[in-house]
Design a protein around this motif. Structure first.
Motif, PDB file in Angstrom:
ATOM      1  N   VAL A 100     -17.220  14.575 -13.236  1.00  0.00           N
ATOM      2  CA  VAL A 100     -18.695  14.805 -14.598  1.00  0.00           C
ATOM      3  C   VAL A 100     -18.371  13.705 -14.646  1.00  0.00           C
ATOM      4  CG1 VAL A 100     -20.037  15.738 -15.467  1.00  0.00           C
ATOM      5  CG2 VAL A 100     -18.673  17.001 -13.323  1.00  0.00           C
ATOM      6  N   SER A 101     -18.681  13.046 -14.819  1.00  0.00           N
ATOM      7  CA  SER A 101     -19.482  10.968 -15.859  1.00  0.00           C
ATOM      8  C   SER A 101     -19.892  11.947 -17.423  1.00  0.00           C
ATOM      9  CB  SER A 101     -19.437  10.171 -15.163  1.00  0.00           C
ATOM     10  OG  SER A 101     -18.535  10.065 -14.569  1.00  0.00           O
ATOM     11  N   GLY A 102     -20.865  12.902 -17.160  1.00  0.00           N
ATOM     12  CA  GLY A 102     -21.818  12.883 -18.214  1.00  0.00           C
ATOM     13  C   GLY A 102     -21.532  14.374 -18.812  1.00  0.00           C
ATOM     14  N   VAL A 103     -22.183  14.892 -19.494  1.00  0.00           N
ATOM     15  CA  VAL A 103     -22.200  16.201 -19.809  1.00  0.00           C
ATOM     16  C   VAL A 103     -22.093  17.287 -19.525  1.00  0.00           C
ATOM     17  CG1 VAL A 103     -23.184  17.460 -22.531  1.00  0.00           C
ATOM     18  CG2 VAL A 103     -23.399  15.190 -22.351  1.00  0.00           C
ATOM     19  N   LEU A 104     -20.481  18.229 -19.958  1.00  0.00           N
ATOM     20  CA  LEU A 104     -20.602  19.296 -19.382  1.00  0.00           C
ATOM     21  C   LEU A 104     -20.244  20.453 -20.227  1.00  0.00           C
ATOM     22  CD1 LEU A 104     -20.049  21.500 -17.110  1.00  0.00           C
ATOM     23  CD2 LEU A 104     -18.134  21.179 -16.691  1.00  0.00           C
ATOM     24  N   GLU A 105     -21.356  21.295 -20.456  1.00  0.00           N
ATOM     25  CA  GLU A 105     -21.269  21.669 -21.571  1.00  0.00           C
ATOM     26  C   GLU A 105     -19.891  22.627 -21.654  1.00  0.00           C
ATOM     27  OE1 GLU A 105     -23.034  22.710 -24.701  1.00  0.00           O
ATOM     28  OE2 GLU A 105     -24.332  21.387 -23.974  1.00  0.00           O
ATOM     29  N   GLU A 106     -19.230  23.122 -21.475  1.00  0.00           N
ATOM     30  CA  GLU A 106     -17.983  24.149 -20.743  1.00  0.00           C
ATOM     31  C   GLU A 106     -17.565  24.561 -19.522  1.00  0.00           C
ATOM     32  OE1 GLU A 106     -19.274  27.841 -22.096  1.00  0.00           O
ATOM     33  OE2 GLU A 106     -20.192  28.060 -19.867  1.00  0.00           O
ATOM     34  N   VAL A 107     -16.228  24.911 -19.284  1.00  0.00           N
ATOM     35  CA  VAL A 107     -15.718  24.333 -18.117  1.00  0.00           C
ATOM     36  C   VAL A 107     -15.217  26.233 -18.530  1.00  0.00           C
ATOM     37  CG1 VAL A 107     -13.468  24.102 -17.247  1.00  0.00           C
ATOM     38  CG2 VAL A 107     -13.926  22.332 -18.597  1.00  0.00           C
ATOM     39  N   LEU A 108     -15.007  26.691 -17.108  1.00  0.00           N
ATOM     40  CA  LEU A 108     -14.529  28.444 -16.566  1.00  0.00           C
ATOM     41  C   LEU A 108     -13.289  28.603 -17.530  1.00  0.00           C
ATOM     42  CD1 LEU A 108     -16.330  28.970 -13.089  1.00  0.00           C
ATOM     43  CD2 LEU A 108     -17.216  29.496 -15.136  1.00  0.00           C
ATOM     44  N   SER A 163     -15.290  13.835 -18.361  1.00  0.00           N
ATOM     45  CA  SER A 163     -15.178  12.936 -19.465  1.00  0.00           C
ATOM     46  C   SER A 163     -15.413  12.542 -20.770  1.00  0.00           C
ATOM     47  CB  SER A 163     -17.104  12.189 -19.158  1.00  0.00           C
ATOM     48  OG  SER A 163     -16.764  11.501 -20.401  1.00  0.00           O
ATOM     49  N   LYS A 164     -14.227  12.477 -21.122  1.00  0.00           N
ATOM     50  CA  LYS A 164     -13.666  12.512 -22.353  1.00  0.00           C
ATOM     51  C   LYS A 164     -14.486  12.226 -23.273  1.00  0.00           C
ATOM     52  CE  LYS A 164      -8.945  12.526 -25.891  1.00  0.00           C
ATOM     53  NZ  LYS A 164      -9.478  11.432 -26.381  1.00  0.00           N
ATOM     54  N   THR A 165     -14.947  10.860 -23.132  1.00  0.00           N
ATOM     55  CA  THR A 165     -15.983  10.562 -24.844  1.00  0.00           C
ATOM     56  C   THR A 165     -17.767  11.246 -24.109  1.00  0.00           C
ATOM     57  OG1 THR A 165     -14.718   8.125 -22.563  1.00  0.00           O
ATOM     58  CG2 THR A 165     -16.949   8.201 -25.061  1.00  0.00           C
ATOM     59  N   ASN A 166     -17.468  11.982 -23.093  1.00  0.00           N
ATOM     60  CA  ASN A 166     -18.790  12.285 -23.505  1.00  0.00           C
ATOM     61  C   ASN A 166     -19.159  13.735 -24.284  1.00  0.00           C
ATOM     62  OD1 ASN A 166     -20.592  10.051 -22.830  1.00  0.00           O
ATOM     63  ND2 ASN A 166     -20.018   9.926 -20.274  1.00  0.00           N
ATOM     64  N   ASN A 167     -17.704  14.351 -24.099  1.00  0.00           N
ATOM     65  CA  ASN A 167     -18.070  15.686 -23.608  1.00  0.00           C
ATOM     66  C   ASN A 167     -16.726  16.321 -25.153  1.00  0.00           C
ATOM     67  OD1 ASN A 167     -19.199  17.505 -21.855  1.00  0.00           O
ATOM     68  ND2 ASN A 167     -18.162  15.747 -20.462  1.00  0.00           N
ATOM     69  N   PRO A 168     -17.303  15.671 -26.441  1.00  0.00           N
ATOM     70  CA  PRO A 168     -16.565  15.880 -27.889  1.00  0.00           C
ATOM     71  C   PRO A 168     -15.573  17.588 -27.757  1.00  0.00           C
ATOM     72  CG  PRO A 168     -18.622  15.643 -28.283  1.00  0.00           C
ATOM     73  CD  PRO A 168     -18.060  15.222 -27.173  1.00  0.00           C
ATOM     74  N   GLN A 169     -16.978  18.478 -27.375  1.00  0.00           N
ATOM     75  CA  GLN A 169     -17.010  19.985 -27.440  1.00  0.00           C
ATOM     76  C   GLN A 169     -15.366  20.587 -26.598  1.00  0.00           C
ATOM     77  OE1 GLN A 169     -18.667  19.108 -25.128  1.00  0.00           O
ATOM     78  NE2 GLN A 169     -18.745  19.701 -23.648  1.00  0.00           N
ATOM     79  N   LEU A 170     -15.162  19.918 -26.020  1.00  0.00           N
ATOM     80  CA  LEU A 170     -13.881  20.904 -24.856  1.00  0.00           C
ATOM     81  C   LEU A 170     -12.801  20.003 -25.680  1.00  0.00           C
ATOM     82  CD1 LEU A 170     -14.908  19.451 -21.447  1.00  0.00           C
ATOM     83  CD2 LEU A 170     -15.338  21.492 -22.360  1.00  0.00           C
ATOM     84  N   SER A 171     -12.783  19.163 -27.037  1.00  0.00           N
ATOM     85  CA  SER A 171     -11.110  18.392 -27.972  1.00  0.00           C
ATOM     86  C   SER A 171     -10.455  19.310 -28.069  1.00  0.00           C
ATOM     87  CB  SER A 171     -11.919  17.676 -28.473  1.00  0.00           C
ATOM     88  OG  SER A 171     -11.956  17.746 -30.052  1.00  0.00           O
ATOM     89  N   PRO A 172     -10.931  20.680 -28.147  1.00  0.00           N
ATOM     90  CA  PRO A 172     -10.320  21.873 -28.982  1.00  0.00           C
ATOM     91  C   PRO A 172      -8.761  21.805 -27.197  1.00  0.00           C
ATOM     92  CG  PRO A 172     -12.288  22.480 -29.445  1.00  0.00           C
ATOM     93  CD  PRO A 172     -12.121  21.692 -28.404  1.00  0.00           C
ATOM     94  N   TYR A 173      -9.314  21.785 -26.498  1.00  0.00           N
ATOM     95  CA  TYR A 173      -8.369  22.301 -25.069  1.00  0.00           C
ATOM     96  C   TYR A 173      -7.097  20.495 -25.239  1.00  0.00           C
ATOM     97  CZ  TYR A 173     -10.769  24.763 -22.012  1.00  0.00           C
ATOM     98  OH  TYR A 173     -11.364  26.100 -21.534  1.00  0.00           O
ATOM     99  N   GLU A 174      -6.730  19.745 -25.833  1.00  0.00           N
ATOM    100  CA  GLU A 174      -5.997  19.372 -26.598  1.00  0.00           C
ATOM    101  C   GLU A 174      -5.314  19.667 -26.799  1.00  0.00           C
ATOM    102  OE1 GLU A 174      -7.216  15.194 -28.093  1.00  0.00           O
ATOM    103  OE2 GLU A 174      -9.223  15.165 -26.640  1.00  0.00           O
ATOM    104  N   ARG A 175      -5.149  20.371 -27.698  1.00  0.00           N
ATOM    105  CA  ARG A 175      -4.020  20.615 -28.189  1.00  0.00           C
ATOM    106  C   ARG A 175      -2.921  21.259 -26.872  1.00  0.00           C
ATOM    107  NH1 ARG A 175      -5.779  26.589 -30.197  1.00  0.00           N
ATOM    108  NH2 ARG A 175      -7.536  27.029 -29.497  1.00  0.00           N
ATOM    109  N   PHE A 176      -3.333  22.245 -25.814  1.00  0.00           N
ATOM    110  CA  PHE A 176      -2.279  23.081 -24.909  1.00  0.00           C
ATOM    111  C   PHE A 176      -2.296  22.084 -24.453  1.00  0.00           C
ATOM    112  CE2 PHE A 176      -6.460  26.328 -25.311  1.00  0.00           C
ATOM    113  CZ  PHE A 176      -5.746  26.630 -26.016  1.00  0.00           C
ATOM    114  N   LEU A 177      -1.962  20.572 -24.418  1.00  0.00           N
ATOM    115  CA  LEU A 177      -1.556  19.537 -24.120  1.00  0.00           C
ATOM    116  C   LEU A 177      -0.419  19.064 -23.936  1.00  0.00           C
ATOM    117  CD1 LEU A 177      -4.000  16.651 -23.748  1.00  0.00           C
ATOM    118  CD2 LEU A 177      -2.975  18.158 -21.573  1.00  0.00           C
TER     119      LEU A 177
END
Lengths: 270, 563
Positions: free
Chosen positions: A206-214, A256-270
């Protein structure tokens, strides 16, 4: 080449499995006009519903010019040849197709390329729901070939997909790639939610916006780009998610990372 | 209304008629000695095979389970649709056809009587509503009584007389025809997530074993003088090594006094005849089973043939369906019917290139051919569990022609081919034997004295097929026979020609048969019983019985019981 022009605005669904390059091949315009189609609950001849003209060009083999949005099952099971549709088209276009090419300069309804095996379908407008998906209840799904949609697609596309490529240049509806097993789907713009629910394999980009991941997906890494098919890749950066863990799945979501800043909290699990 | 079928080759095994050229006279829906030749309508059957209308002893065609199957499988219907005609209604197949389509398709194959073998009494109303909508056929239904709490309680107490009264009452109010027992004890255990694994396992909370349930109900069946025997789906069905359980079951039933008549019918025997101790080395137990059956005569059987196709399995055997779910991962419905039974449904695709499926296919044919007496072993697919009923002509071809079955076997999985006993079996059924396994034997086992034969007084249900036994070598021309049995030349139901050349030409409803078992003393419908009903069931006692208005054409058979 055979050109079919709808003789009227259809009120009832027209079931026209016979509009198929394999069926038309080797038949004269007269034989073609005798082929049977169903309009609602009445059996009719193709010539009752369409004006049929024969011209000497080789390709495309069949052209439909005019509004065919009530005409279903065009190119169903076709193996080779080319169909061109200038206008909208109805359900089950290119269903179970195993070769050849269908181009639509207009919109396509649901179940376009359902259970497709091989070949190419290109929709210049939008496509309805269940793009490349099997009939309800069935778990067959698309096994190969390619579908390109220049506009948007409805919900439940690429369900049970087992191979091939779907490229959506616009937006996709929810439940994209439900129970997907293999193959690749690329959404150039935004996607509805629940992408990849119950997926066991395959790749959804998904290159655009995806509100949330399951919540049953887990983040794996961040990648700069991802291959869509031979000679085509999408550039990111992308968050890579693995799942659906509820099904012990090994599918991959590239969001897409750029278009989905709302998913950035996931980054702390990396 | 008089009808004279002239000059056909008649196969009527009940009356010992083997392909004689003769006339069949029909008057008012019955076979008669003769009719007025000038007045009667004549039907020329010269060069055709004339048989009694087909009888199917075991086919799931109606009821809650079948309907749930329909709901969960839209993909099954879309591939097989039938449009309406001026005479017939539209409908869909494939493995779970709509009611009308079921009737039409059976009728086109020359069948006139079918038995719906699995009816939880709680779902009896639903079942009868569907049966009433299944045209062209006479039909009946077997209530599931093997794990009913009342039965378990009285059998555990050893009170056979009281148990018999309850069974008689239940058959009457559910408008049933025979006692159906599925995985005795196992269904009750499934309510607690368990199963029984041998005929001597204890059923939780009841202190009873499958052996006691089967033998008890077989004795009850005898006390009530029911026309059919108990109709039994064995324990451990569908599991490797279960042939040993089946042998135990058959030996256990030897203890039931029989006075020469069968005491039980084991249904879909194929599913109960697996040897080996795991799916990897699963093989046929047909040799052991058939040699036992050939030496004993206290039971009858049907095949449960597997057809290589996509079908839907449905059975009251809930734990078995769970096993299938674990094997296939396919969509699964699990059911529990209060005090009566469990249930399960799963789509299943039998494949030639699957060693287990191909072995199953082989087992059913081995059994049918190795059991010498055709009066013991009947043709079924356990529709839709082994495959849809309209595949019967394929099975007919395999039974009558070694060439036909070898052609299919050669396309099967190599491992299954190597293990199959079929190459060593030379037997090919004659048309006479075929008439036994598809109608005469089934009617006899069911105790339907007016069905399955063409003697004077029998119902005028006749099937005429486009096979000339004089100049056709059926074993070599099996394709001709297969085609002929797919679409009968004529099907005659109650003296009316309903099918001609495979097309429905007249719509008839058919009757629903049920037993009115008269016991000397009825069960007492007292406050105690009503209290138990309130505790055990979700349905009020007053709403539980099926009244006759649920049956479009009710055909009660009165039975005088010994209790």
């Amino acid at each position: 080449m055979i050109t079919l022009t709808p003789a009227k605005e259809f009120k009832f669904p027209v079931i026209a499995e016979c509009i198929n390059t394999d069926v038309f091949q080797g038949k004269s315009a007269k034989e073609i006009s005798e082929l049977s189609v169903w309009e609602g609950n009445k059996e009719k001849k193709l010539a009752d519903l369409f004006k049929i003209e024969e011209t000497p060009e080789e390709t495309p083999n069949i052209t439909i010019s005019g509004n065919a949005e009530k005409v279903r099952h065009i190119g169903s099971g076709m193996k080779n040849g080319e169909i061109l549709i200038n206008g909208n088209v109805g359900f089950h276009l290119g269903e179970k197709m195993s070769g050849g090419k269908i181009t639509v300069h207009g919109d396509a309804a649901g179940w376009t390329g359902a259970d497709m095996k091989k070949g190419l379908i290109e929709i210049m407008g939008n496509a309805g729901p269940y793009l490349g998906s099997p009939n309800r209840g069935s778990s067959t799904g698309m096994r190969g070939g390619k579908i390109i949609v220049h506009g948007n697609v409805g919900s439940d596309s690429a369900v049970h997909m087992k191979g091939g490529t779907i490229k959506i240049l616009g937006d996709a509806g929810p439940f994209l790639g439900f129970r997907m097993c293999d193959g690749t789907v690329h959404v150039a713009k935004n996607s509805g939610t629940r992408v990849g629910a119950c997926m066991s394999g395959g790749k959804i980009v998904v290159s655009g916006v995806l509100e949330e991941v399951l919540p049953t997906f887990t983040i794996d890494s961040i990648k700069a780009k991802v291959k869509i098919e031979e000679g085509d890749s999408a550039s990111g950066p992308f968050y890579v998610f693995l799942g659906d863990l509820a099904e012990n799945g090994r599918g991959k979501l590239f969001i897409s990372k750029t278009n989905n800043p709302q998913l950035s909290p996931y980054e702390r699990f990396l | 209304m008089e009808l004279l079928i002239r000059n056909g080759f008649v196969f009527d095994p009940t009356n010992g008629i083997n392909g004689e050229k003769m006339d069949i006279a029909i008057k008012n829906g019955k076979i008669v000695e003769k009719v007025n030749e000038h007045k009667a309508k004549k039907l020329d059957a010269t060069g055709l095979t004339v048989m009694p209308g087909g009888v199917d002893i075991h086919t799931h065609i109606a009821g809650a389970e079948v309907n749930t199957g329909r709901l969960m499988r839209p993909e099954d219907h879309i591939k097989d649709t039938e449009r309406k005609t001026t005479l017939t209604r539209s409908g869909v197949g494939y493995s779970i056809p709509s009611t009308f389509t079921t009737g039409y398709r059976y009728s086109r194959m020359g069948y006139t009587t079918i038995m719906n073998p699995s009816m939880p009494p709680l779902e009896a109303k639903h079942t009868h509503e569907e049966l009433s909508d299944t045209p062209m056929l006479d039909k009946a239904s077997y209530p599931l009584l093997g794990d009913w709490w009342m039965v378990l309680e009285y059998l555990a107490k050893g009170d056979l007389t009281e148990c018999a009264k309850y069974v008689a009452w239940m058959i009457g109010i559910s408008k049933g025809y025979a006692i159906k027992i599925v995985n005795p004890g196992g269904l009750e255990s499934w309510g607690f997530g368990r199963n029984v694994h041998s005929i001597d396992d204890q059923v939780p909370n009841f202190g009873i074993t499958p052996r006691e349930i089967m033998c008890g109900l077989a004795k009850v069946n005898k006390m009530l003088n029911l026309p059919h025997t108990i109709h039994l789906h064995t324990n451990n069905l569908g599991l490797p090594g279960n042939y040993a359980t089946t042998l135990d079951t058959m030996r256990a039933l030897e203890s039931v006094p029989s006075d020469g008549k069968p005491v039980a019918h084991i249904t879909h025997l194929q599913f109960s005849s697996f040897a080996g101790d795991g799916w990897g080395n699963m093989r046929s137990g047909a040799e052991e089973i058939s040699s036992y059956i050939n030496a004993h005569s206290h039971m009858t059987f049907d095949m449960g043939q597997v057809i290589f196709t996509d079908t839907t399995t449905m059975t009251a055997d809930g734990p078995f369906e769970y096993t299938l779910y674990e094997l296939s991962g396919h969509k699964w419905v699990n059911g529990d019917v209060e005090t009566e039974t469990s249930g399960g449904i799963i789509p299943f695709h039998y494949k030639r290139n699957n060693a287990v499926n191909a072995t199953q296919w082989s087992i059913a044919l081995e059994l049918a051919l190795m059991i010498n007496d055709p009066w013991k072993m009947f043709l079924t697919t356990d529709h839709p569990n082994g495959g849809p009923f309209f595949a019967y002509p394929k099975i007919i071809a395999w039974l009558i022609s070694e060439k036909a079955r070898m052609a299919t076997l050669n396309k099967c999985h190599k491992k299954a081919q190597k293990k199959s006993l079929l190459p060593s079996i030379k037997r090919e059924l004659s048309l006479y034997e075929l008439a036994i396994v598809t109608r005469a034997g089934q009617a006899k086992a069911l105790g339907l004295t007016h069905k399955g034969h063409l003697g004077v007084g029998a119902d005028a249900d006749v099937a005429i097929y486009n096979v000339n036994p004089e100049d056709t070598d059926i074993a070599r021309k099996y394709k001709t026979v297969r085609k002929a049995f797919r679409n009968s030349a004529y099907t005659i139901k109650d003296g009316k020609v309903v099918v001609k050349d495979g097309e429905i030409v007249q719509h008839v409803d058919g009757r629903t048969m049920w037993l009115d078992v008269q016991t000397s003393e009825q069960i007492k419908v007292d406050e105690e019983l009503k209290r138990r009903f309130k505790e055990y069931w979700t349905v009020e006692f007053e709403n539980y019985p099926v009244s006759t208005h649920y049956l479009k054409a009710s055909d009660p058979i009165t039975i005088k019981a010994d209790v």
